[in-house]
Write a protein that holds these residues in place. Structure first.
Motif, PDB file in Angstrom:
ATOM      1  N   ALA A 316       0.846  -1.181   0.000  1.00  0.00           N
ATOM      2  CA  ALA A 316       0.000   0.000   0.000  1.00  0.00           C
ATOM      3  C   ALA A 316       0.886   1.237   0.000  1.00  0.00           C
ATOM      4  O   ALA A 316       1.853   1.317   0.756  1.00  0.00           O
ATOM      5  N   ASP A 317       0.567   2.188  -0.857  1.00  0.00           N
ATOM      6  CA  ASP A 317       1.381   3.394  -0.997  1.00  0.00           C
ATOM      7  C   ASP A 317       0.449   4.533  -1.391  1.00  0.00           C
ATOM      8  O   ASP A 317       0.151   4.718  -2.573  1.00  0.00           O
ATOM      9  N   PRO A 318      -0.045   5.302  -0.422  1.00  0.00           N
ATOM     10  CA  PRO A 318      -0.997   6.379  -0.750  1.00  0.00           C
ATOM     11  C   PRO A 318      -0.458   7.373  -1.771  1.00  0.00           C
ATOM     12  O   PRO A 318      -1.188   7.817  -2.662  1.00  0.00           O
ATOM     13  N   GLU A 319       0.829   7.706  -1.653  1.00  0.00           N
ATOM     14  CA  GLU A 319       1.432   8.636  -2.610  1.00  0.00           C
ATOM     15  C   GLU A 319       1.451   8.020  -4.011  1.00  0.00           C
ATOM     16  O   GLU A 319       1.114   8.682  -5.005  1.00  0.00           O
ATOM     17  N   GLY A 320       1.844   6.748  -4.081  1.00  0.00           N
ATOM     18  CA  GLY A 320       1.879   6.071  -5.371  1.00  0.00           C
ATOM     19  C   GLY A 320       0.498   5.929  -5.966  1.00  0.00           C
ATOM     20  O   GLY A 320       0.296   6.136  -7.170  1.00  0.00           O
ATOM     21  N   LEU A 321      -0.488   5.580  -5.136  1.00  0.00           N
ATOM     22  CA  LEU A 321      -1.855   5.411  -5.627  1.00  0.00           C
ATOM     23  C   LEU A 321      -2.421   6.735  -6.126  1.00  0.00           C
ATOM     24  O   LEU A 321      -3.149   6.785  -7.132  1.00  0.00           O
ATOM     25  N   ALA A 322      -2.075   7.836  -5.454  1.00  0.00           N
ATOM     26  CA  ALA A 322      -2.529   9.156  -5.898  1.00  0.00           C
ATOM     27  C   ALA A 322      -1.932   9.507  -7.265  1.00  0.00           C
ATOM     28  O   ALA A 322      -2.618  10.065  -8.132  1.00  0.00           O
ATOM     29  N   GLU A 323      -0.658   9.161  -7.463  1.00  0.00           N
ATOM     30  CA  GLU A 323      -0.028   9.433  -8.755  1.00  0.00           C
ATOM     31  C   GLU A 323      -0.601   8.522  -9.838  1.00  0.00           C
ATOM     32  O   GLU A 323      -0.801   8.948 -10.988  1.00  0.00           O
ATOM     33  N   ILE A 324      -0.878   7.259  -9.490  1.00  0.00           N
ATOM     34  CA  ILE A 324      -1.509   6.345 -10.438  1.00  0.00           C
ATOM     35  C   ILE A 324      -2.876   6.883 -10.846  1.00  0.00           C
ATOM     36  O   ILE A 324      -3.230   6.879 -12.027  1.00  0.00           O
ATOM     37  N   GLN A 325      -3.635   7.373  -9.867  1.00  0.00           N
ATOM     38  CA  GLN A 325      -4.955   7.948 -10.170  1.00  0.00           C
ATOM     39  C   GLN A 325      -4.819   9.133 -11.117  1.00  0.00           C
ATOM     40  O   GLN A 325      -5.610   9.301 -12.049  1.00  0.00           O
ATOM     41  N   ARG A 326      -3.807   9.971 -10.890  1.00  0.00           N
ATOM     42  CA  ARG A 326      -3.588  11.131 -11.757  1.00  0.00           C
ATOM     43  C   ARG A 326      -3.241  10.699 -13.179  1.00  0.00           C
ATOM     44  O   ARG A 326      -3.768  11.251 -14.157  1.00  0.00           O
ATOM     45  N   LEU A 327      -2.371   9.690 -13.299  1.00  0.00           N
ATOM     46  CA  LEU A 327      -1.977   9.217 -14.624  1.00  0.00           C
ATOM     47  C   LEU A 327      -3.153   8.568 -15.357  1.00  0.00           C
ATOM     48  O   LEU A 327      -3.326   8.757 -16.558  1.00  0.00           O
ATOM     49  N   VAL A 328      -3.973   7.821 -14.618  1.00  0.00           N
ATOM     50  CA  VAL A 328      -5.151   7.198 -15.223  1.00  0.00           C
ATOM     51  C   VAL A 328      -6.113   8.273 -15.715  1.00  0.00           C
ATOM     52  O   VAL A 328      -6.619   8.210 -16.844  1.00  0.00           O
ATOM     53  N   GLY A 329      -6.352   9.274 -14.879  1.00  0.00           N
ATOM     54  CA  GLY A 329      -7.257  10.357 -15.266  1.00  0.00           C
ATOM     55  C   GLY A 329      -6.770  11.150 -16.461  1.00  0.00           C
ATOM     56  O   GLY A 329      -7.571  11.654 -17.255  1.00  0.00           O
ATOM     57  N   ALA A 330      -5.444  11.234 -16.598  1.00  0.00           N
ATOM     58  CA  ALA A 330      -4.855  11.972 -17.722  1.00  0.00           C
ATOM     59  C   ALA A 330      -4.715  11.110 -18.969  1.00  0.00           C
ATOM     60  O   ALA A 330      -4.235  11.594 -20.007  1.00  0.00           O
ATOM     61  N   GLY A 331      -5.115   9.846 -18.892  1.00  0.00           N
ATOM     62  CA  GLY A 331      -5.012   8.954 -20.035  1.00  0.00           C
ATOM     63  C   GLY A 331      -3.609   8.446 -20.288  1.00  0.00           C
ATOM     64  O   GLY A 331      -3.315   7.914 -21.366  1.00  0.00           O
ATOM     65  N   LYS A 332      -2.723   8.550 -19.286  1.00  0.00           N
ATOM     66  CA  LYS A 332      -1.332   8.137 -19.459  1.00  0.00           C
ATOM     67  C   LYS A 332      -1.030   6.761 -18.870  1.00  0.00           C
ATOM     68  O   LYS A 332       0.101   6.284 -18.940  1.00  0.00           O
ATOM     69  N   LEU A 333      -2.041   6.143 -18.255  1.00  0.00           N
ATOM     70  CA  LEU A 333      -1.850   4.816 -17.681  1.00  0.00           C
ATOM     71  C   LEU A 333      -3.127   4.015 -17.843  1.00  0.00           C
ATOM     72  O   LEU A 333      -4.183   4.405 -17.327  1.00  0.00           O
ATOM     73  N   LYS A 334      -3.034   2.934 -18.574  1.00  0.00           N
ATOM     74  CA  LYS A 334      -4.177   2.047 -18.767  1.00  0.00           C
ATOM     75  C   LYS A 334      -3.675   0.622 -18.949  1.00  0.00           C
ATOM     76  O   LYS A 334      -2.556   0.394 -19.439  1.00  0.00           O
ATOM     77  N   ILE A 335      -4.486  -0.330 -18.540  1.00  0.00           N
ATOM     78  CA  ILE A 335      -4.175  -1.746 -18.742  1.00  0.00           C
ATOM     79  C   ILE A 335      -5.355  -2.357 -19.488  1.00  0.00           C
ATOM     80  O   ILE A 335      -6.452  -2.448 -18.931  1.00  0.00           O
ATOM     81  N   PRO A 336      -5.167  -2.722 -20.746  1.00  0.00           N
ATOM     82  CA  PRO A 336      -6.284  -3.212 -21.553  1.00  0.00           C
ATOM     83  C   PRO A 336      -6.921  -4.455 -20.950  1.00  0.00           C
ATOM     84  O   PRO A 336      -6.226  -5.357 -20.467  1.00  0.00           O
ATOM     85  N   VAL A 337      -8.239  -4.505 -20.977  1.00  0.00           N
ATOM     86  CA  VAL A 337      -8.993  -5.663 -20.498  1.00  0.00           C
ATOM     87  C   VAL A 337      -9.357  -6.526 -21.695  1.00  0.00           C
ATOM     88  O   VAL A 337     -10.002  -6.064 -22.638  1.00  0.00           O
ATOM     89  N   GLU A 338      -8.927  -7.786 -21.649  1.00  0.00           N
ATOM     90  CA  GLU A 338      -9.145  -8.700 -22.770  1.00  0.00           C
ATOM     91  C   GLU A 338     -10.561  -9.274 -22.783  1.00  0.00           C
ATOM     92  O   GLU A 338     -11.201  -9.386 -23.826  1.00  0.00           O
ATOM     93  N   LYS A 339     -11.072  -9.623 -21.580  1.00  0.00           N
ATOM     94  CA  LYS A 339     -12.388 -10.245 -21.510  1.00  0.00           C
ATOM     95  C   LYS A 339     -12.972 -10.068 -20.120  1.00  0.00           C
ATOM     96  O   LYS A 339     -12.245 -10.025 -19.129  1.00  0.00           O
ATOM     97  N   THR A 340     -14.306  -9.973 -20.052  1.00  0.00           N
ATOM     98  CA  THR A 340     -14.996  -9.914 -18.766  1.00  0.00           C
ATOM     99  C   THR A 340     -15.887 -11.140 -18.598  1.00  0.00           C
ATOM    100  O   THR A 340     -16.374 -11.711 -19.564  1.00  0.00           O
ATOM    101  N   PHE A 341     -16.055 -11.550 -17.350  1.00  0.00           N
ATOM    102  CA  PHE A 341     -16.957 -12.634 -16.969  1.00  0.00           C
ATOM    103  C   PHE A 341     -17.851 -12.133 -15.842  1.00  0.00           C
ATOM    104  O   PHE A 341     -17.398 -11.337 -15.012  1.00  0.00           O
ATOM    105  N   PRO A 342     -19.090 -12.591 -15.760  1.00  0.00           N
ATOM    106  CA  PRO A 342     -19.862 -12.319 -14.540  1.00  0.00           C
ATOM    107  C   PRO A 342     -19.241 -13.091 -13.380  1.00  0.00           C
ATOM    108  O   PRO A 342     -18.613 -14.136 -13.584  1.00  0.00           O
ATOM    109  N   ILE A 343     -19.425 -12.597 -12.170  1.00  0.00           N
ATOM    110  CA  ILE A 343     -18.838 -13.246 -11.007  1.00  0.00           C
ATOM    111  C   ILE A 343     -19.320 -14.689 -10.868  1.00  0.00           C
ATOM    112  O   ILE A 343     -18.619 -15.538 -10.321  1.00  0.00           O
TER     113      ILE A 343
END
Length: 366
Positions: A316-343
């Motif tokens: 857990a890293d609050p500083e890192g998670l905040a930066e990850i959130q910023r990068l995701v919001g800016a479109g600079k960090l994404k991980i493509p999802v190949e497929k979804t399943f219902p639980i």
């Protein structure tokens, strides 16, 4: 209601806009669905059960009504018995690490979130109550607000992998603008997150991959993507690097990575042996043995190559998670999802990952 602050003399508007902080959930949430691991084994051992109790929140915890949870390689390894020295005494457990959803309740000391807020985050690798459930519980520092620009499915695929990469590159290696970074396994979730984090930090990135992920890696900002199935990385890659992140962790990638580092560089592998040695020999013997092995390698490579060697893990890293959130919001960090399943099809999802039918990220929707 037991566990809620007194409502006497409270205005109606306060009831609407200032939800009570909860220490007891029993009167609100009597039970929920959850994927339980009753014993170690193949995908077939997973059981989706109803009416699993929702524990009371600790003061720093948040109850998240899950919308999507991703299937990490660690989930499959835990299901198969990895980390049994930690998990076996507590079976059955809920597995899962990533989650994206809405805040359903907050502990007494939580300041950062409100009920109804959309959030995403990830649990520590050894957490006993995972996220494959309608209502997941995470600490305040394990969550951040979900950017409106991404869906719950997209968000759920990011935090565990990105925090793993963040810890290696930013906490261990402390990468700086202008440095060179080599990533083994750039096509996987952690490797792909590492590429994007390093690029966002102003680094020059080279990554190994398989052919079908090369274009995506280059599009993410890597200056060179090497298909290890057709190219010899020791021939086609030139120069030295400041940091090497090895998500593969084989003796060959370790040898190559160490030799690519300049003096003062950092080699980080995700395949540390603490858990496997503890599983094999127990805590009393396994943990000291792992500590000794790591210390030996650190001394060996410091003496022979002048580099720092480390086993890197997600924390857990609050500083890192905040930066990850910023990068995701800016479109600079994404991980493509190949497929979804219902639980309800969690067994099929794990079977598909185990048989390598789906090379990319898999997400379970609730």
């Amino acid at each position: 209601m037991r566990g809620m602050r007194s409502l006497r003399g409270t205005s109606k508007s306060a009831l609407i806009f200032r939800p009570a902080r909860l220490t007891s959930l029993r009167s609100l949430f009597t039970g929920c669905r959850a994927v339980m691991l009753p014993r170690f084994g193949g995908p077939e051992v997973l059981e989706l059960r109803d009416n699993i109790p929702v524990p009371n929140l600790n003061p720093n915890e948040v109850l998240v009504r899950a919308k999507a949870v991703s299937v990490n390689p660690l989930d499959c390894r835990i299901r198969a018995g990895y980390g049994r020295s930690v998990f076996q005494p507590h079976l059955p457990i809920i597995i899962g690490r990533d989650v994206s959803g809405e805040v359903a309740a907050i502990g007494n000391s939580v300041k950062s979130f409100r009920v109804g807020q959309e959030v995403f985050g990830a649990l520590h690798p050894t957490a006993l109550r995972g996220t494959y459930t309608d209502h997941a519980i995470l600490s305040e520092e394990e969550l951040t607000e979900k950017p409106a620009s991404v869906s719950h499915v997209e968000a759920s695929a990011i935090p565990f992998a990105a925090l793993t990469a963040w810890r290696a590159l930013k906490s261990d290696a402390r990468i700086l603008e202008g440095q060179r970074v080599l990533v083994f396994g750039g096509g996987g979730a952690v490797g792909f997150a590492a590429i994007q984090i390093a690029v966002a930090s102003g680094c020059h990135v080279t990554a190994s991959c398989v052919g079908q992920t090369r274009d995506r890696i280059v599009a993410a900002g890597a200056e060179q993507a090497v298909d290890y199935t057709t190219e010899d990385i020791e021939v086609v890659v030139k120069g030295k690097f400041d940091a090497v992140l090895d998500t593969i962790g084989r003796p060959e990638t370790e040898r190559i990575g160490i030799n690519f580092l300049r003096r003062g560089g950092n080699y980080m592998t995700l395949q540390g042996e603490a858990a496997s040695l503890t599983d094999k020999y127990g805590f009393v013997i396994g943990l000291p043995l792992a500590t000794s092995l790591l210390a030996k390698k650190k001394i060996q490579y410091q003496y022979s190559h002048g580099i720092d060697y480390s086993w890197s893990y997600m924390r857990a890293d609050p500083e890192g998670l905040a930066e990850i959130q910023r990068l995701v919001g800016a479109g600079k960090l994404k991980i493509p999802v190949e497929k979804t399943f219902p639980i309800t099809e969690v067994v099929a999802a794990h079977e598909a990952k185990e048989k390598k039918e789906i090379p990319g990220k898999v997400v379970l929707e609730l």
